[in-house]
Design a protein around this motif. Sequence first.
Motif: not given
Length: 806
Positions: A683-690, A722-724, A738-748
């Motif tokens: 039942e557990f899953f995770a996705t990370v895209a960099y 981006r992570g989920l 379920i939780t996720g976020l998208g973060y821009d390191f360049e623009n903080k």
Amino acid sequence: MLGYPTVFIDRMLRVNRHAQVLSALRPFLFLAALLLALAVPPPRIACAQQTRLPSGKGGVANLEAKTQSRRGDVTTAEGDVDIQYADTRLRADHVEYNSKTYEATATGHVQLDYGNEHLEADEAHYNVSTGHGLFHNVRGNIKIERRPNPTILISENPLYFEARDVERFPGEVYLIHRAWITICDPRHPKWQFYAPNARIHLNKTVALINANFRLFRVPLIWLPYASAPAGRKVRESGFLIPDIGQSSRKGFILGDAFYLAPTQWMDATLGVQYMSRRGVLERGSLRAKPFENTSIEYTYFGVEDRGLLNSDGTRSPQGGEQQRLEIQSLLPGGWRFVTDYNHLSSLTFRLAFADSFGEAINSEVRSAVFLSNNFHGFSVNFAGLSDKSFLTLPVAATLTTPAVPATSVTLRNLPEARLGSVEQAPWGRAPIYFGFDLFTGVVYRRDQNIQTSNFVDRYELAPRVTLPLHFGPWLGVTTSAVFRTTRYGDSYTSAGLASGASISRNTGEFTVELRPPALERFFERSSLKEDKTRHRYKHTIEPALTYRNVTGVNRFADFIRFDSDATLTNTSEVEYGFTQRLLRKDGDGQPQELISWRIVQKHYFDPTFGGAIVDGQRNVFQALDSISPFAFAFGPRNWSPIVSDFKITPGGHYDLEQILHYDPQIQRLVTIGTLLKVRPYREFFATVAYFRLNANPVLSDLPLPPPPQPVDFEQPLSNQIRGLVGYGSESRKGFNLITGLGYDFENKTLQNQIVQLSYNGGCCGLAIEYRRINLGQVRAENQFRLAFIIANIGNFGNLRHQERIF
């Protein structure tokens, strides 16, 4: 019952123990005693009486009871009365049955079973022939068959109801008065509907009039009329559950929609939302399947926006609309027709009002209409294509700067016709294959610098020949040649404007593909399990070498870029690399690729590509983007980046892909892309895209003389993740998160954040969501959504199942 005669015989034998005559007659005396015992009547035991009664339409009803009596046409039955007719069964303590009218009056623990229906009542009047009945003080349940749906909470519980009076009509229709309805445990229901009047049409609909919804017996919502499907394929017209919500940018939200299903092959939805801070939002959709091989789907989304209030008292409306029409049809003779039409009024509208972050940042709008047929290795296509890419947003005027309009590029191919064939060998066993591509059509382009006429004609003919050769089992060489003649009805002037003058080119393309022998090694091991499954592994190294030469593109700068065909340049290049694979085969199953690693690079013998390279700007040619989708040529190039594509795809608990581009000219990584999918438990899953794309190089990095200066064109540094992470699924029983976020390191900047928590029980569930979308000055919005999920029916709240992220 045999005891008395046996004792009597024994006594006679004891008195005459020594009489030989009586001893000889003993068998005959025993037989006589047995006959006497059988003649003695047994004691009276009460048992059920069975009667076959006429029930109309030529049928016969079986009546069983402890006692029965008959007076004229009326049969009275008492005690455990059981009447069965076909698939109907009526049970009660007391029943009076009229064999002429087929009416049965039952009292005391009345139970009616018919198919998947079960009713219990204190009193019932039921016609065995017609199925019409009236029941008083009723408790019952109806098992409704549900169609599986992964996006809706489905419960196998029947529909429970209690009512003062229930009237059953032929055709499986129930009219219920003073009804309580639920699919929860009727002893402790989490939710109920109460309605003075309700109508249940089995396998069709459940309709409630003047109803109220109660959660833990507390009234929450009043509904003047409500209905829900009660079957697998039933769709009923009516208003949907209202939307009520709150948003930091839209304010208080109240809306509803009407669902229309006039036929089984078509339905439509029309909805409106009022947003207290913005205006009115409109939605609409149409779905139709008029024929077996034809489907139509249309969606509309628009906002009449009055704009948020600025600090100076003005407003900046961001309203607009978007539409999509999709038609697919399989026609006789192998023809296929497809329409995928998309319209967007402005990118600002999409950024401001799109429901999800992924949809909001999509800056392209593509449409296509085509009719195609493939037969005997030939392909015929008639098409119309449109591609609009939004580049920049409009900038409002200030006291010191003028307004800047939005910029975009519009490309259109309409109409166009293509005829082509795959390689075919006309001379039987001779290894010579011929094919061709023929194109004719009309093209158009508009951007901030140029606008062509609406109808720029274009023609192209490209015959080709392929010669594959094999030198034993270890070496293969494939040679192909293409002659391409192309004509455009418009071209650039020296000032970069459309001239209206036609331009032609005749190019020759020569390709040699060399496939050296692959290196292979096999490994084998047995499973430690009891089945002793054999696992075979295969490791391969597959080298490849391709040489390509294109000549004849002598006026590349004069060609208007309508599509990728216009980016053909002169080139002399060689592509080389290798691919490693690790495959596994379990027992007699099919091989599965576990790991692959591809490394490839190009060397360009002509660094200027026939003079097509322009120093200090992004150059995008076929010879460049065939190795990498990212622009890397800002001047003459002899080497492409080294591309590494590493994949782990065992098809089980995890998948990994990493793409690296290393530029040997500036000696650094220019692109990093990583995608990881993990499912360690069921039942557990995770996705990370960099993803990281390096910024523009400075002139010191290019083969140009100093001084170093920034290159003046747009390719900023991109560095985002981006992570989920989730547990469960949308319709799984129990807790789901379920939780996720998208973060821009360049623009903080935290561009996107979402948290969704739900709990699903046996008959209902609760889901809450927090969502934040941050798109700079256009949109910074916090959304809170809540939904109470009713199994088999739908949601109360503003979190719809199609907007969930599971």
